[in-house]
Design a protein around this motif. Sequence first.
Motif, PDB file in Angstrom:
ATOM      1  N   SER A   9       9.195  13.143  24.849  1.00 49.01           N
ATOM      2  CA  SER A   9       9.872  12.994  26.141  1.00 49.01           C
ATOM      3  C   SER A   9       8.985  12.198  27.082  1.00 49.01           C
ATOM      4  O   SER A   9       7.814  12.527  27.263  1.00 49.01           O
ATOM      5  N   LYS A  15      12.271  17.163  27.170  1.00 43.49           N
ATOM      6  CA  LYS A  15      11.393  18.341  27.200  1.00 43.49           C
ATOM      7  C   LYS A  15      12.169  19.570  27.690  1.00 43.49           C
ATOM      8  O   LYS A  15      12.026  20.671  27.141  1.00 43.49           O
ATOM      9  N   TRP A  52      14.360  10.928  22.816  1.00 42.62           N
ATOM     10  CA  TRP A  52      15.216  10.237  23.790  1.00 42.62           C
ATOM     11  C   TRP A  52      15.672   8.926  23.170  1.00 42.62           C
ATOM     12  O   TRP A  52      15.009   8.391  22.278  1.00 42.62           O
ATOM     13  N   ILE A  53      16.818   8.478  23.636  1.00 47.02           N
ATOM     14  CA  ILE A  53      17.397   7.286  23.015  1.00 47.02           C
ATOM     15  C   ILE A  53      16.794   6.013  23.598  1.00 47.02           C
ATOM     16  O   ILE A  53      16.738   5.818  24.803  1.00 47.02           O
ATOM     17  N   ARG A  55      17.312   2.035  22.717  1.00 47.36           N
ATOM     18  CA  ARG A  55      18.105   1.027  21.991  1.00 47.36           C
ATOM     19  C   ARG A  55      18.897   1.646  20.825  1.00 47.36           C
ATOM     20  O   ARG A  55      18.759   1.260  19.669  1.00 47.36           O
ATOM     21  N   ALA A  56      19.663   2.664  21.182  1.00 45.80           N
ATOM     22  CA  ALA A  56      20.641   3.276  20.269  1.00 45.80           C
ATOM     23  C   ALA A  56      20.066   4.043  19.084  1.00 45.80           C
ATOM     24  O   ALA A  56      20.779   4.364  18.134  1.00 45.80           O
ATOM     25  N   GLY A 115      20.757  12.146  30.144  1.00 46.64           N
ATOM     26  CA  GLY A 115      19.493  12.374  30.834  1.00 46.64           C
ATOM     27  C   GLY A 115      19.272  11.276  31.867  1.00 46.64           C
ATOM     28  O   GLY A 115      19.588  10.107  31.612  1.00 46.64           O
ATOM     29  N   ILE A 117      18.004   8.337  34.030  1.00 49.68           N
ATOM     30  CA  ILE A 117      17.280   7.137  33.580  1.00 49.68           C
ATOM     31  C   ILE A 117      16.131   6.858  34.545  1.00 49.68           C
ATOM     32  O   ILE A 117      16.298   6.911  35.766  1.00 49.68           O
TER      33      ILE A 117
HETATM   34  C1  LIG Z   1      12.990   1.690  27.256  1.00 49.79           C
HETATM   35  C2  LIG Z   1      14.221   2.553  27.386  1.00 49.79           C
HETATM   36  C3  LIG Z   1      15.309   2.291  26.570  1.00 49.79           C
HETATM   37  C4  LIG Z   1      16.463   3.081  26.679  1.00 49.79           C
HETATM   38  N1  LIG Z   1      17.527   2.812  25.862  1.00 49.79           N
HETATM   39  C5  LIG Z   1      18.656   3.544  26.000  1.00 49.79           C
HETATM   40  C6  LIG Z   1      19.781   3.286  25.174  1.00 49.79           C
HETATM   41  O1  LIG Z   1      19.800   2.424  24.299  1.00 49.79           O
HETATM   42  N2  LIG Z   1      20.897   4.026  25.373  1.00 49.79           N
HETATM   43  C7  LIG Z   1      20.967   5.031  26.311  1.00 49.79           C
HETATM   44  O2  LIG Z   1      22.021   5.663  26.427  1.00 49.79           O
HETATM   45  N3  LIG Z   1      19.896   5.328  27.076  1.00 49.79           N
HETATM   46  C8  LIG Z   1      18.749   4.615  26.941  1.00 49.79           C
HETATM   47  N4  LIG Z   1      17.660   4.920  27.716  1.00 49.79           N
HETATM   48  C9  LIG Z   1      17.727   6.096  28.635  1.00 49.79           C
HETATM   49  C10 LIG Z   1      16.960   7.319  28.077  1.00 49.79           C
HETATM   50  O3  LIG Z   1      17.289   7.573  26.728  1.00 49.79           O
HETATM   51  C11 LIG Z   1      17.303   8.575  28.891  1.00 49.79           C
HETATM   52  O4  LIG Z   1      17.034   8.381  30.253  1.00 49.79           O
HETATM   53  C12 LIG Z   1      16.546   9.806  28.368  1.00 49.79           C
HETATM   54  O5  LIG Z   1      17.120  10.959  28.935  1.00 49.79           O
HETATM   55  C13 LIG Z   1      15.051   9.789  28.704  1.00 49.79           C
HETATM   56  O6  LIG Z   1      14.491  10.992  28.196  1.00 49.79           O
HETATM   57  P1  LIG Z   1      13.074  11.584  28.629  1.00 49.79           P
HETATM   58  O7  LIG Z   1      13.167  11.989  30.093  1.00 49.79           O
HETATM   59  O8  LIG Z   1      12.884  12.762  27.754  1.00 49.79           O
HETATM   60  O9  LIG Z   1      12.055  10.516  28.429  1.00 49.79           O
HETATM   61  C14 LIG Z   1      16.513   4.145  27.625  1.00 49.79           C
HETATM   62  C15 LIG Z   1      15.389   4.402  28.437  1.00 49.79           C
HETATM   63  C16 LIG Z   1      14.263   3.621  28.318  1.00 49.79           C
HETATM   64  C17 LIG Z   1      13.068   3.918  29.200  1.00 49.79           C
END
Ligand SMILES: Cc1cc2nc3c(=O)[nH]c(=O)nc-3n(C[C@H](O)[C@H](O)[C@H](O)COP(=O)(O)O)c2cc1C
Length: 158
Positions: A9, A15, A52-53, A55-56, A115, A117
């Motif tokens: 995360s 998390k 976390w996602i 790029r898909a 989640g 962004i």
């Molecule tokens: C570099 C980057 C790439 C991401 N790519 C995607 C994506 O392809 N599709 C999507 O739905 N969200 C994407 N996100 C959003 C994150 O997956 C999302 O905010 C996630 O909840 C972050 O989780 P975390 O707080 O545990 O790090 C991306 C975020 C970042 C920083």
Amino acid sequence: MKSIILYSSNTGNTKKIAEAIHTTIPNSVLVNIKDNNEVNLEDYDFIVVGGWIDRATLDTTSLTLVKNIKNKKIGYFFTLGASPDSEHAKNCVDNIDKLFLENNNSIVKRYFCQGAIDPKLTAIMSSSPERKKRWEIAASHPDENDLFMAIQTFSNLI
Ligand SMILES: Cc1cc2nc3c(=O)[nH]c(=O)nc-3n(C[C@H](O)[C@H](O)[C@H](O)COP(=O)(O)O)c2cc1C
């Protein structure tokens, strides 16, 4: 059954889900993948991976771990910026399923939710009114209901 929850995360969304799931799997171990490279996966019957996602698919930290999991009973979860009802979310599930299945794992639980962004990312991304609306919706997740549903999904494991 020995269970471990391993998560990655960046900004805390995943998390929160990991911690919620941890409360419902008896005697489970919770590990931030970045903090611990010394886990022996062979010691566990049930492995839950959360990421976390990016790029898909799963972020690189969890992706690297997943490639080393073979012949296990699996649960996985992820958070993503897009709506969980979107075509994009379905593609993410397909991509992640494939990763686990090609290593002969069996997937028994899946969970995903939106989640927030990282504002550092939205600041540099091109925006449209539609996109801004999506970011606004994502900003309140994971919320109480998301945590509740995560717990529901991982409760009553056989
Ligand atoms: C570099 C980057 C790439 C991401 N790519 C995607 C994506 O392809 N599709 C999507 O739905 N969200 C994407 N996100 C959003 C994150 O997956 C999302 O905010 C996630 O909840 C972050 O989780 P975390 O707080 O545990 O790090 C991306 C975020 C970042 C920083």
